[in-house]
Write an enzyme that holds these catalytic residues in place. Structure first.
Site, mmCIF file in Angstrom:
data_model
loop_
_atom_site.group_PDB
_atom_site.id
_atom_site.type_symbol
_atom_site.label_atom_id
_atom_site.label_comp_id
_atom_site.label_asym_id
_atom_site.label_seq_id
_atom_site.Cartn_x
_atom_site.Cartn_y
_atom_site.Cartn_z
ATOM 1 N N HIS A 105 0.818 -1.218 0.000
ATOM 2 C CA HIS A 105 0.000 0.000 0.000
ATOM 3 C C HIS A 105 0.849 1.264 0.000
ATOM 4 C CE1 HIS A 105 0.183 0.286 4.521
ATOM 5 N NE2 HIS A 105 -0.018 1.547 4.265
ATOM 6 N N ASP A 151 -0.145 -7.440 1.649
ATOM 7 C CA ASP A 151 0.363 -6.060 1.626
ATOM 8 C C ASP A 151 1.899 -6.054 1.688
ATOM 9 O OD1 ASP A 151 0.454 -3.317 1.661
ATOM 10 O OD2 ASP A 151 -0.269 -3.099 3.727
ATOM 11 N N SER A 245 4.370 2.539 8.105
ATOM 12 C CA SER A 245 3.996 1.475 7.174
ATOM 13 C C SER A 245 5.165 1.059 6.303
ATOM 14 C CB SER A 245 2.885 1.955 6.249
ATOM 15 O OG SER A 245 1.660 1.785 6.886
HETATM 16 C C1 4AZ Z 1 -1.038 3.498 8.610
HETATM 17 O O1 4AZ Z 1 -1.969 4.249 8.453
HETATM 18 C C2 4AZ Z 1 -0.985 2.672 9.832
HETATM 19 N N1 4AZ Z 1 -1.281 1.000 14.487
HETATM 20 C C3 4AZ Z 1 0.095 1.841 10.057
HETATM 21 C C4 4AZ Z 1 0.132 1.063 11.211
HETATM 22 C C5 4AZ Z 1 -0.909 1.141 12.112
HETATM 23 C C6 4AZ Z 1 -1.987 1.963 11.879
HETATM 24 C C7 4AZ Z 1 -2.021 2.730 10.735
HETATM 25 C C8 4AZ Z 1 -0.867 0.289 13.354
HETATM 26 O O2 4AZ Z 1 -0.133 3.426 7.792
#
Ligand code: 4AZ
Length: 297
Positions: A105, A151, A245
């Site tokens: 993503h 992902d 992420s």
């Molecule tokens: C995000 O939005 C995201 N708490 C990544 C990890 C988590 C929440 C959101 C885990 O990229």
């Protein structure tokens, strides 16, 4: 991310001016299972650039970390914006001389290889570091844009990378009661305007089994076999968050340090019963081997 509308208007016949201030907060640190346009990491970085916004949202409950202790950590940055504190939109892990593993993503909305760079050599976004050219990227073919299963993605660097971390190729059968470390430059707090952190953060997160994480009060069937959860299930407080992420969750064992997870999603950040959800790297060992033409295995 903040949208601010100020609507002055005069209601029927009266001369009073009423200022209606509508402030719509859509905290960037919040994610939903379905990826909305505003949840596209690359687009958020480009928006920050276009609107001159600072990146004022950045792992929850973590501590400053040194690149020397996380040498595989890289950031993906938007090529257009030379300011890394704004341009950083995802993390990644060096898994081979030319290969970075990240979340699929993270590549949503990225028009081509030239639009992104790999930031290496710094744990501080405002320090020099080096931006390396991406000559190829590949999200998993089973990943669908509206979900989080599969992902996972590979990014190929035109230049040689250092700091390779070994992939965990065992099963998750030994994860019970284990603690991993997640790192990144992501949001440090769930508030509209958390203080900016430009330093790499790291935090220990405890493995959370499917019995809890796949329970109805947590993620139910949204949790697939390609995912695992980690955090502090009961209390929350330690978690990955937006802009983390694609980054690494590693497991330190006697034989060495292994990459076990890729930061993927979660409901909010650091909330009790809503631990972070990670892609199970071991499920993709064969995929990685094939995609990298056996350069990583
Ligand atoms: C995000 O939005 C995201 N708490 C990544 C990890 C988590 C929440 C959101 C885990 O990229």
């Amino acid at each position: 991310m903040r949208a601010k509308h100020i609507n002055p208007f005069v209601p029927g016949g009266r001369s009073a001016t009423i200022l209606l201030v509508v402030m719509t907060f859509r905290p960037a640190i919040f994610s939903t299972p379905q990826i909305a346009t505003t949840d596209i990491p690359y687009k958020r970085a480009v928006d920050r650039h276009l609107h001159g916004l600072s990146s004022n949202t950045r792992i929850s409950g973590g501590h400053d970390a040194k690149l020397a202790d996380h040498p595989w950590q890289v950031a993906l940055v938007a090529a257009d914006d030379s300011d890394n504190t704004r341009a950083e939109f995802c993390g990644g892990a060096v898994i081979g001389e030319h290969w970075v593993l990240t979340a699929a993503h993270c590549l949503l909305g990225v028009p081509n290889q030239a639009a992104i760079k790999i930031l290496v050599g710094t744990d501080t976004l405002d320090a020099a570091g080096r931006r390396l050219t991406v000559d190829y990227f590949k999200p998993h073919e089973n990943w669908v844009k509206t979900g989080h299963d599969f992902d996972i993605a590979l990014v190929h660097s035109s230049e040689v990378l250092t700091g390779t971390v070994a992939l965990w190729k065992g099963t998750d059968a030994q994860f019970e009661n284990q603690t991993f470390v997640v790192s990144g430059w992501g949001a440090i707090a769930w508030k509209p305007d958390p203080p900016r952190s430009i330093k790499l953060q790291a935090v220990p997160v405890k493995f959370v089994g499917k019995d809890l994480c796949g329970s109805p009060v947590s993620y139910g069937s949204r949790l697939t076999d390609n995912m695992f959860c980690a955090g502090d299930y009961k209390n929350g407080g330690v978690d990955a968050c937006t802009y983390d992420s694609g980054g690494p969750a590693t497991w330190s064992r006697q034989a060495g340090i292994y990459l076990v997870g890729i930061v993927s999603w979660g409901d909010g950040c650091g909330e009790a019963k809503k631990p972070g959800v990670y892609i199970k790297v071991s499920n993709f060992a064969q995929w990685i081997k094939t995609q990298t033409h056996q350069e990583v295995f």
